[in-house]
Design a protein around this motif. Structure first.
Motif, PDB file in Angstrom:
ATOM      1  N   PRO A 167       0.836  -1.158   0.143  1.00 31.12           N
ATOM      2  CA  PRO A 167      -0.066   0.020  -0.084  1.00 31.12           C
ATOM      3  C   PRO A 167       0.790   1.285   0.066  1.00 31.12           C
ATOM      4  CG  PRO A 167      -0.639  -1.643   1.658  1.00 31.12           C
ATOM      5  CD  PRO A 167       0.562  -2.322   1.201  1.00 31.12           C
ATOM      6  N   THR A 176       0.383   3.998   1.109  1.00 30.30           N
ATOM      7  CA  THR A 176       0.540   4.637   2.144  1.00 30.30           C
ATOM      8  C   THR A 176       1.602   4.483   3.194  1.00 30.30           C
ATOM      9  OG1 THR A 176      -1.084   3.121   3.271  1.00 30.30           O
ATOM     10  CG2 THR A 176      -2.195   5.315   2.685  1.00 30.30           C
ATOM     11  N   LEU A 177       1.985   3.330   3.071  1.00 30.21           N
ATOM     12  CA  LEU A 177       3.370   2.872   3.726  1.00 30.21           C
ATOM     13  C   LEU A 177       4.604   3.643   3.327  1.00 30.21           C
ATOM     14  CD1 LEU A 177       2.842  -0.912   4.225  1.00 30.21           C
ATOM     15  CD2 LEU A 177       2.624   0.781   5.902  1.00 30.21           C
ATOM     16  N   GLY A 195       4.567   6.752   2.729  1.00 32.28           N
ATOM     17  CA  GLY A 195       4.295   8.255   2.814  1.00 32.28           C
ATOM     18  C   GLY A 195       3.229   9.096   2.317  1.00 32.28           C
ATOM     19  N   THR A 217      -0.187  10.702   2.010  1.00 32.47           N
ATOM     20  CA  THR A 217      -1.111  11.167   2.794  1.00 32.47           C
ATOM     21  C   THR A 217      -1.838  12.093   1.861  1.00 32.47           C
ATOM     22  OG1 THR A 217       0.462  12.917   3.528  1.00 32.47           O
ATOM     23  CG2 THR A 217       0.270  10.952   4.933  1.00 32.47           C
ATOM     24  N   PHE A 254      -1.832  15.295   2.502  1.00 30.89           N
ATOM     25  CA  PHE A 254      -0.801  16.287   2.485  1.00 30.89           C
ATOM     26  C   PHE A 254       0.074  16.063   1.372  1.00 30.89           C
ATOM     27  CE2 PHE A 254      -0.313  19.785   5.320  1.00 30.89           C
ATOM     28  CZ  PHE A 254      -1.733  19.608   6.207  1.00 30.89           C
ATOM     29  N   ASN A 255       0.351  15.081   0.874  1.00 29.33           N
ATOM     30  CA  ASN A 255       1.311  14.356   0.050  1.00 29.33           C
ATOM     31  C   ASN A 255       0.791  13.444  -0.741  1.00 29.33           C
ATOM     32  OD1 ASN A 255       3.565  15.985   0.813  1.00 29.33           O
ATOM     33  ND2 ASN A 255       4.281  14.245   2.331  1.00 29.33           N
ATOM     34  N   LYS A 260      10.250  11.860  -3.179  1.00 31.00           N
ATOM     35  CA  LYS A 260      10.483  13.018  -2.232  1.00 31.00           C
ATOM     36  C   LYS A 260      11.782  12.879  -1.664  1.00 31.00           C
ATOM     37  CE  LYS A 260       6.378  14.842  -2.537  1.00 31.00           C
ATOM     38  NZ  LYS A 260       6.188  16.326  -2.688  1.00 31.00           N
ATOM     39  N   GLU A 295      13.090  10.082  -0.121  1.00 25.57           N
ATOM     40  CA  GLU A 295      13.144   9.317   1.476  1.00 25.57           C
ATOM     41  C   GLU A 295      13.350   7.840   1.231  1.00 25.57           C
ATOM     42  OE1 GLU A 295       8.877  10.235   2.882  1.00 25.57           O
ATOM     43  OE2 GLU A 295      10.304  11.176   4.476  1.00 25.57           O
ATOM     44  N   ARG A 297      10.806   4.250   7.340  1.00 25.18           N
ATOM     45  CA  ARG A 297      11.900   5.297   6.706  1.00 25.18           C
ATOM     46  C   ARG A 297      13.209   5.139   7.567  1.00 25.18           C
ATOM     47  NH1 ARG A 297       7.783   8.090   7.065  1.00 25.18           N
ATOM     48  NH2 ARG A 297       6.908   9.542   5.340  1.00 25.18           N
ATOM     49  N   ALA A 353       9.542  18.179   3.415  1.00 22.49           N
ATOM     50  CA  ALA A 353       9.433  16.529   3.467  1.00 22.49           C
ATOM     51  C   ALA A 353      10.234  16.007   4.310  1.00 22.49           C
ATOM     52  CB  ALA A 353       9.623  16.506   2.013  1.00 22.49           C
ATOM     53  N   GLN A 389       8.566  16.414   7.975  1.00 30.01           N
ATOM     54  CA  GLN A 389       7.451  15.643   7.747  1.00 30.01           C
ATOM     55  C   GLN A 389       7.746  14.096   8.022  1.00 30.01           C
ATOM     56  OE1 GLN A 389       4.271  16.501   5.360  1.00 30.01           O
ATOM     57  NE2 GLN A 389       3.099  14.573   5.291  1.00 30.01           N
ATOM     58  N   GLN A 398       6.507  11.686  10.940  1.00 27.90           N
ATOM     59  CA  GLN A 398       5.673  10.497  10.742  1.00 27.90           C
ATOM     60  C   GLN A 398       6.272   9.075  11.728  1.00 27.90           C
ATOM     61  OE1 GLN A 398       4.708   9.816   6.832  1.00 27.90           O
ATOM     62  NE2 GLN A 398       2.707  10.939   6.867  1.00 27.90           N
ATOM     63  N   LYS A 399       7.677   9.136  11.301  1.00 32.08           N
ATOM     64  CA  LYS A 399       8.318   8.173  12.190  1.00 32.08           C
ATOM     65  C   LYS A 399       8.057   8.318  13.623  1.00 32.08           C
ATOM     66  CE  LYS A 399      12.933   6.602  12.063  1.00 32.08           C
ATOM     67  NZ  LYS A 399      14.268   6.352  11.648  1.00 32.08           N
ATOM     68  N   ALA A 426      -0.937   1.252  10.438  1.00 28.37           N
ATOM     69  CA  ALA A 426       0.223   2.099   9.708  1.00 28.37           C
ATOM     70  C   ALA A 426      -0.435   2.380   8.089  1.00 28.37           C
ATOM     71  CB  ALA A 426       1.555   1.431   9.354  1.00 28.37           C
ATOM     72  N   VAL A 427      -1.168   1.184   7.470  1.00 24.99           N
ATOM     73  CA  VAL A 427      -1.412   1.228   6.542  1.00 24.99           C
ATOM     74  C   VAL A 427      -2.653   2.245   6.215  1.00 24.99           C
ATOM     75  CG1 VAL A 427      -2.743   0.008   4.408  1.00 24.99           C
ATOM     76  CG2 VAL A 427      -0.867  -1.060   5.710  1.00 24.99           C
ATOM     77  N   GLY A 468       1.359  16.604   9.254  1.00 23.08           N
ATOM     78  CA  GLY A 468       1.799  17.131   7.725  1.00 23.08           C
ATOM     79  C   GLY A 468       2.208  18.575   7.817  1.00 23.08           C
ATOM     80  N   ARG A 481       3.170  21.871   4.927  1.00 19.38           N
ATOM     81  CA  ARG A 481       3.517  22.025   3.574  1.00 19.38           C
ATOM     82  C   ARG A 481       3.559  23.571   3.358  1.00 19.38           C
ATOM     83  NH1 ARG A 481      -2.156  20.063   0.793  1.00 19.38           N
ATOM     84  NH2 ARG A 481      -3.369  21.254   2.192  1.00 19.38           N
TER      85      ARG A 481
END
Lengths: 306, 262
Positions: A223, A225-226, A228, A230, A232-233, A254, A256, A281, B97, B100, B104-105, B124-125, B141, B143
């Motif tokens: 997926p 979403t794992l 990053g 979202t 927002f992104n 991006k 990462e 990450r 970025a 963020q 997130q981590k 997490a998904v 988030g 931006r």
């Protein structure tokens, strides 16, 4: 040069036959009666064209090494009777191919990856079949290839490049950018026009979809979403994938770096020594540009932020 | 008015606080408007529940490149001035970025989940992992909305924040960009599910409007709290009260705070 002069005209020829071009010292090959006759005969011979002006270089795939796992993709090395020709069965098996051997394929292959006893090839085609696999398939590292003898089971060794089917929504619009192989698992990176690069994983091991998914013969999409993605992104896309022996790495657009898999002696770089069951990450004081995975370590090339 | 009117006064509503106004003063004013009606009763408990739900809040943060101050405000004591002509929108986006990503981590780390479980993977998904207990400010988030050097405008979605930490964020962004920055404005645009649109203006601080606002918000409050406090997520006991808002707090506050005439 002397011959050309003779064709042009006798007068010219006489002028050129100076001291260095004495008729007694030099004879044309083929013993023609005179140089003029030889030149005329040559002009009548048709010119054969082997390659035109705008010839394009063709793509080729060469393989070599140990062939009994089927990873070379040439069935006649392992089972000689499957080869062409009337006396194929009498030929011996070829255990090792010591020099490059050309693999005959129809499609133009853009990415190839070698795993432990198996090979994946992929093409940037828009056809339905984009990935071929050959070699060991005991851990479903090549996906599921139904056996003709027993319909309920799959082949344990795949001896020639066989299509691996990916569960894509719109296969005509998706292209496979990269394939990568580990010890008993495979990763594929796709790119859909519209910009949704997805990662598919299959095989055996910690595949990256939680602790429950240990083996999968069918490619499973990780997926986004794992990685990053979202609200927002919404434009996150995986741009490069690499496999180590038992772990995986993915670089996003991006900048990462995500890793997952077995954390052998800390090879994931996440600060812990436990295995990581889904993409995580890796943070570093720089933006990663490329990554290389080994058995128990990794190296990243990066750029500073500013 | 009578008791019927009073009974409709249990709940939460949002109020627009202009910058520069102390929130206690705002609370007193709203009370006076209600003719000293006892506070919104059960609403105060809902306030605590909302705090426990650990919902995120949205802010727009305005920054100014080129100087650094001791309290990260524009009018603080000047520490350093720097050039900023090398800063581009692309570099700012890259820094954001990275911020963020590291937050997130941290979201997952502070939520104390065992990452080796299937439920951690599923959360997490879905992007649902959030710490349900005390943690430093976490940004879910961030931006850049507007960039015209030396000014820039960020949209920040975060939880467990304080205003000082938001200003410090601007300062740190300046440092990462190899320059300096101060924060000129912090404006809350969303608190949980209360947005700027549902906030009551000064002219609307009367009983009818407050009642309507409470009634409109009640179903959302109930739904959100039920979702967040359902079993399976790590809930903690009531924390000690006290957001530590500085005097120039963000511009909208929740309805009547705890202690309002209860």
């Amino acid at each position: 040069m002397a011959l050309v002069a003779l064709v042009a005209g006798a007068r010219l020829g006489r002028r050129l036959s100076g001291p260095g071009l004495g008729r007694g010292h030099w004879t044309a090959a083929g013993r023609s009666r005179s140089r003029r006759e030889a030149a005329e005969a040559e002009a009548e011979v048709p010119v054969v064209q082997y390659v035109g002006e705008r010839a394009a270089r063709a793509d080729r795939v060469f393989v070599w090494g140990f062939s009994f796992s089927g990873a070379l993709g040439v069935p006649s090395f392992v089972v000689p009777s499957s080869g062409p020709g009337p006396r194929a069965g009498a030929r011996p098996r070829r255990r090792i191919q010591p020099v490059p051997y050309r693999l005959e394929l129809d499609q133009k292959i853009s990415s190839a990856a070698c795993g432990y006893g198996f090979t994946l090839l992929s093409s940037k085609t828009a056809d339905v079949t984009k990935v071929w696999g050959m070699g060991l398939n005991k851990d479903s590292q090549l996906g599921f290839h139904r056996s003709r003898k027993d319909k309920t089971r799959g082949y344990e060794y795949v001896l020639e490049p066989s299509p691996v089917s990916l569960p894509l929504d719109r296969p005509q619009e998706t292209r496979v950018l990269q394939v990568s192989c580990g010890r008993a698992h495979s990763l594929v990176l796709t790119d859909r026009e519209g910009g949704e690069g997805h990662v598919f994983v299959w095989g055996y091991g910690i595949l990256g979809k939680g602790p429950n998914l240990v083996e999968s013969a069918v490619p499973e999409m990780i997926p986004p979403t794992l990685f990053g993605l979202t609200e927002f992104n919404p434009e996150i896309q995986v741009s490069r994938i690499r496999c180590g022996l038992s772990h995986f790495a993915a670089l996003t657009n991006k900048g990462e770096l995500f890793v997952w898999g077995k954390n052998i002696r800390g090879c994931l770089g996440i600060g812990r020594l436990e295995d990581q069951y889904f993409p995580w990450r890796v943070t570093m004081p720089g933006e990663p540009v490329d990554v290389a995975c080994g058995v128990d370590h990794m190296v990243t090339l990066a750029k500073s932020f500013i | 008015m009578g008791s019927a009117g009073l009974s409709r006064l249990h709940g939460l509503f949002a109020v627009y606080k202009p910058p520069g106004l102390k929130w206690k003063h705002l609370r007193d004013t709203v009370e006076l408007q209600l003719l000293k009606v006892l506070g919104v009763g059960h609403g105060c408990r809902l306030l605590t529940d909302m705090y426990n739900a650990h919902l995120t809040k949205d802010y727009t943060v305005r920054g100014l490149l080129g100087k650094a101050t001791d309290d990260f405000r524009e009018d603080g004591r000047l520490v350093e001035k720097t050039t900023y002509d090398h800063v581009t929108r692309e570099k700012l986006d890259r820094i954001l970025a990275v911020i963020q990503g590291s937050h997130q981590k941290a979201l997952v780390m502070y939520s104390n989940l065992d990452l080796k479980t299937q439920e951690a993977y599923e959360m997490a998904v879905r992007g649902l992992i959030r710490p349900m207990n005390k943690s430093p400010m976490l940004i879910t988030g961030i931006r850049c909305l507007y960039f015209a050097p030396p000014e820039f405008l960020l949209e920040v979605q975060c939880m467990h924040e304080t205003q000082k930490e938001l200003r410090k964020l601007v300062h740190e962004i300046g440092l990462e960009l190899k320059t300096t920055a101060v924060c000129t404005q912090v404006r809350r645009t969303r608190d949980g599910f209360f947005t700027l649109d549902s906030a009551l203006l000064r002219t609307q601080w009367d009983l009818t409007n407050i009642q309507d606002a409470i009634r409109a918000a009640t179903p959302q409050v109930a739904a959100e709290l039920e979702k967040s406090l359902s079993p399976g997520l790590d809930t903690k006991q009531l924390p000690s009260p006290g957001w530590s808002w500085d005097s120039q707090g963000p511009s909208s506050t929740l309805g009547l705070e705890r202690g309002a005439g209860q």
